[in-house]
Design a protein around this motif. Structure first.
Motif, PDB file in Angstrom:
ATOM      1  N   ARG A  37      51.268  44.511   1.446  1.00 26.29           N
ATOM      2  CA  ARG A  37      52.089  44.069   2.729  1.00 26.29           C
ATOM      3  C   ARG A  37      52.769  44.806   3.287  1.00 26.29           C
ATOM      4  O   ARG A  37      52.765  43.329   4.321  1.00 26.29           O
ATOM      5  CB  ARG A  37      53.479  43.641   1.055  1.00 26.29           C
ATOM      6  CG  ARG A  37      53.214  42.677   0.054  1.00 26.29           C
ATOM      7  CD  ARG A  37      53.708  42.295  -0.598  1.00 26.29           C
ATOM      8  NE  ARG A  37      55.497  43.513  -1.012  1.00 26.29           N
ATOM      9  CZ  ARG A  37      56.519  43.431  -2.062  1.00 26.29           C
ATOM     10  NH1 ARG A  37      57.202  41.779  -1.467  1.00 26.29           N
ATOM     11  NH2 ARG A  37      57.512  44.305  -1.637  1.00 26.29           N
ATOM     12  N   ILE A  38      52.431  45.727   3.637  1.00 25.25           N
ATOM     13  CA  ILE A  38      53.191  46.477   4.480  1.00 25.25           C
ATOM     14  C   ILE A  38      52.282  45.786   5.921  1.00 25.25           C
ATOM     15  O   ILE A  38      52.341  45.270   7.179  1.00 25.25           O
ATOM     16  CB  ILE A  38      53.385  47.799   5.088  1.00 25.25           C
ATOM     17  CG1 ILE A  38      54.425  47.379   4.193  1.00 25.25           C
ATOM     18  CG2 ILE A  38      53.528  47.783   6.742  1.00 25.25           C
ATOM     19  CD1 ILE A  38      56.178  46.783   4.465  1.00 25.25           C
ATOM     20  N   THR A  39      50.379  46.067   5.938  1.00 24.40           N
ATOM     21  CA  THR A  39      49.428  45.623   6.706  1.00 24.40           C
ATOM     22  C   THR A  39      49.498  44.522   6.924  1.00 24.40           C
ATOM     23  O   THR A  39      49.330  44.657   7.862  1.00 24.40           O
ATOM     24  CB  THR A  39      48.478  46.838   5.786  1.00 24.40           C
ATOM     25  OG1 THR A  39      47.983  45.699   4.950  1.00 24.40           O
ATOM     26  CG2 THR A  39      48.194  48.329   5.832  1.00 24.40           C
ATOM     27  N   GLU A  40      49.685  43.653   5.902  1.00 29.90           N
ATOM     28  CA  GLU A  40      49.093  42.275   6.097  1.00 29.90           C
ATOM     29  C   GLU A  40      50.468  41.852   7.018  1.00 29.90           C
ATOM     30  O   GLU A  40      50.123  41.115   7.886  1.00 29.90           O
ATOM     31  CB  GLU A  40      48.999  42.153   4.691  1.00 29.90           C
ATOM     32  CG  GLU A  40      47.615  41.921   4.358  1.00 29.90           C
ATOM     33  CD  GLU A  40      48.222  41.165   2.634  1.00 29.90           C
ATOM     34  OE1 GLU A  40      49.104  40.777   1.686  1.00 29.90           O
ATOM     35  OE2 GLU A  40      46.491  41.851   2.381  1.00 29.90           O
ATOM     36  N   PRO A  68      49.623  51.328   5.868  1.00 28.12           N
ATOM     37  CA  PRO A  68      51.466  51.316   6.178  1.00 28.12           C
ATOM     38  C   PRO A  68      52.010  51.812   7.041  1.00 28.12           C
ATOM     39  O   PRO A  68      53.080  52.824   6.296  1.00 28.12           O
ATOM     40  CB  PRO A  68      51.432  50.696   4.589  1.00 28.12           C
ATOM     41  CG  PRO A  68      50.727  51.733   4.013  1.00 28.12           C
ATOM     42  CD  PRO A  68      49.272  52.391   5.302  1.00 28.12           C
ATOM     43  N   ILE A  69      51.761  52.889   7.956  1.00 27.52           N
ATOM     44  CA  ILE A  69      53.230  53.353   8.456  1.00 27.52           C
ATOM     45  C   ILE A  69      53.360  53.043  10.026  1.00 27.52           C
ATOM     46  O   ILE A  69      53.462  51.832  10.956  1.00 27.52           O
ATOM     47  CB  ILE A  69      52.562  55.226   9.204  1.00 27.52           C
ATOM     48  CG1 ILE A  69      51.194  55.739   7.945  1.00 27.52           C
ATOM     49  CG2 ILE A  69      52.896  55.583   9.593  1.00 27.52           C
ATOM     50  CD1 ILE A  69      50.581  56.599   7.632  1.00 27.52           C
ATOM     51  N   ILE A  70      54.845  52.706   9.833  1.00 23.63           N
ATOM     52  CA  ILE A  70      55.504  52.654  11.496  1.00 23.63           C
ATOM     53  C   ILE A  70      55.828  53.987  12.276  1.00 23.63           C
ATOM     54  O   ILE A  70      56.473  54.668  11.793  1.00 23.63           O
ATOM     55  CB  ILE A  70      56.935  52.010  11.063  1.00 23.63           C
ATOM     56  CG1 ILE A  70      56.242  50.183  10.469  1.00 23.63           C
ATOM     57  CG2 ILE A  70      57.653  51.382  12.191  1.00 23.63           C
ATOM     58  CD1 ILE A  70      55.788  50.372   8.783  1.00 23.63           C
ATOM     59  N   ILE A 101      48.151  52.391  12.882  1.00 25.60           N
ATOM     60  CA  ILE A 101      49.809  52.297  12.381  1.00 25.60           C
ATOM     61  C   ILE A 101      50.622  50.769  13.372  1.00 25.60           C
ATOM     62  O   ILE A 101      50.219  50.958  14.663  1.00 25.60           O
ATOM     63  CB  ILE A 101      50.469  53.743  12.498  1.00 25.60           C
ATOM     64  CG1 ILE A 101      50.840  54.147  14.073  1.00 25.60           C
ATOM     65  CG2 ILE A 101      49.868  54.747  11.405  1.00 25.60           C
ATOM     66  CD1 ILE A 101      51.629  55.395  13.593  1.00 25.60           C
ATOM     67  N   LEU A 102      51.811  51.337  13.030  1.00 28.12           N
ATOM     68  CA  LEU A 102      52.851  50.359  13.964  1.00 28.12           C
ATOM     69  C   LEU A 102      53.615  51.301  14.792  1.00 28.12           C
ATOM     70  O   LEU A 102      54.151  52.167  14.329  1.00 28.12           O
ATOM     71  CB  LEU A 102      53.857  49.532  13.594  1.00 28.12           C
ATOM     72  CG  LEU A 102      54.718  48.452  13.624  1.00 28.12           C
ATOM     73  CD1 LEU A 102      53.534  47.511  15.246  1.00 28.12           C
ATOM     74  CD2 LEU A 102      55.956  47.612  12.979  1.00 28.12           C
ATOM     75  N   GLY A 103      53.629  51.128  15.719  1.00 27.71           N
ATOM     76  CA  GLY A 103      54.399  52.194  17.187  1.00 27.71           C
ATOM     77  C   GLY A 103      55.537  50.892  17.720  1.00 27.71           C
ATOM     78  O   GLY A 103      55.596  49.662  17.991  1.00 27.71           O
ATOM     79  N   ALA A 131      58.123  52.258  -2.720  1.00 29.31           N
ATOM     80  CA  ALA A 131      58.217  52.273  -0.813  1.00 29.31           C
ATOM     81  C   ALA A 131      56.408  51.181  -0.764  1.00 29.31           C
ATOM     82  O   ALA A 131      56.032  51.956  -1.274  1.00 29.31           O
ATOM     83  CB  ALA A 131      58.118  52.645  -0.321  1.00 29.31           C
ATOM     84  N   ASP A 132      56.248  50.071   0.099  1.00 31.86           N
ATOM     85  CA  ASP A 132      55.378  49.573   0.564  1.00 31.86           C
ATOM     86  C   ASP A 132      54.684  50.736   1.848  1.00 31.86           C
ATOM     87  O   ASP A 132      53.295  49.921   1.917  1.00 31.86           O
ATOM     88  CB  ASP A 132      56.033  47.606   0.895  1.00 31.86           C
ATOM     89  CG  ASP A 132      55.606  47.291  -0.180  1.00 31.86           C
ATOM     90  OD1 ASP A 132      55.219  47.650  -1.120  1.00 31.86           O
ATOM     91  OD2 ASP A 132      57.454  46.518   0.011  1.00 31.86           O
ATOM     92  N   GLY A 133      55.449  50.447   1.897  1.00 34.14           N
ATOM     93  CA  GLY A 133      54.935  51.328   3.300  1.00 34.14           C
ATOM     94  C   GLY A 133      55.955  52.909   3.841  1.00 34.14           C
ATOM     95  O   GLY A 133      57.224  52.611   3.328  1.00 34.14           O
TER      96      GLY A 133
END
Length: 313
Positions: A4-7, A14-16, A37-39, A187-189
């Protein structure tokens, strides 16, 4: 590693990378996004036009999604939000405030909104406000923290039990084993902060990065709960705060000691005595300064190894 997080963010893992004041400029955010990942750019330490500059530089440095972390207790909030919309940023993490204040407005402008909480109560309020995901941050985390002192191990399953939207764990996560553990808890991520402070691309002062690497278990403490609870590395400033506490100070006296730009002095300018050195308890497990790409690769490899180990039990 689709979930769900990667999508939600259109990322590989799934890392922020947390948007931390004085640490998370465009170099860290773009390097994180380029690593899958998400920066996040940390807007809390930036004047509005400085934030615009960082957004524009980040867009040139990566073609991957990135976002902005906006602590809502800071001034110029309307100007900050306007710049985010003008520059076409599509992901915003809000913190330190009421999610109802900005969530609907941001979503009307096509922005994915995530809110950072430290309790089940505020997780439910954020979900009610219409956010797309929640970061639940445990007591172990660095920087400004919740007053309830609920640890990540306890917080994640309690929040998971009550919400339906995606859940991101934060606080005490710096490697793949911790990532797997929090995902097993629901957790999802994960959101990772302290580990990315000690990266080559972090905008933190080199002296602060080295202090994080040198930190041991017990070297951090949550303090200043009368103002805004913050976890700090123990130094002269921290000792001065503890001495003042012996006199039963008023919040005004604490504010006077804190003064202005104390965090900038410590983390960005490298004043290790008089500065505010914000970092998580997990700093005791951080032993080197590495490129972001290497940090991400290490986390993912350890995550996969840990999954195989758990499967063999």
């Amino acid at each position: 590693m689709a979930n769900r997080i990667t999508e939600l963010f259109n990322i590989k893992y799934p890392i922020i990378q947390a948007g931390m004041i004085w640490n998370s400029g465009w170099r860290l955010a773009s390097a994180s996004s380029n690593s899958g990942i998400l920066g996040l750019i940390g807007a809390g330490s930036m004047y509005p036009e400085v934030l615009r500059e960082h957004i524009q530089k980040c867009k040139k440095a990566t073609d991957k999604p990135f976002g902005i972390n906006v602590p809502m207790l800071y001034p110029n909030i309307q100007e900050v939000m306007d710049i985010i919309i003008q520059e076409g940023v599509k992901i915003v993490f809000t913190s330190a405030g009421n999610p109802k204040t900005w969530t609907s407005w941001l979503k009307e402008h096509g922005v994915t909104v995530v809110h950072v909480v430290s309790s089940v109560k505020f997780a439910l309020k954020a979900q009610e406000a219409g956010v797309d995901a929640i970061v639940a941050e445990g007591f172990e985390a660095g920087g400004h923290n919740g007053r309830d002192e609920t640890t990540t191990l306890a917080l994640i399953p309690m929040v998971k039990e009550k919400i339906q939207i995606p859940l991101i764990a934060a606080g005490g996560i710096a490697n793949g084993k911790a990532m797997l553990a929090t995902m097993i808890l629901g957790a999802d991520g994960v959101q990772v902060g302290s580990r990315f402070v000690a990266s080559e691309e972090s905008s933190a002062h080199q002296a602060f990065k080295q202090t994080v690497v040198d930190a041991k278990e017990g070297d951090t403490q949550l303090t200043l709960k009368e103002l805004a609870p913050v976890r700090l590395i123990k130094n002269k400033f921290y000792d001065d705060v503890q001495e003042l506490y012996k006199t039963a100070p008023t919040p005004e006296q604490l504010k006077t000691l804190l003064g202005r730009a104390r965090a900038k002095k410590g983390m960005f300018e490298g004043d290790l005595e008089e500065g505010e050195l914000e970092i998580g308890q997990i700093s005791g497990l951080i032993h080197d300064i590495k490129p972001v790409s290497k940090i991400v690769n290490d986390i993912i490899n350890e995550f996969e190894d840990a999954k195989r180990m758990v499967s063999s039990l």
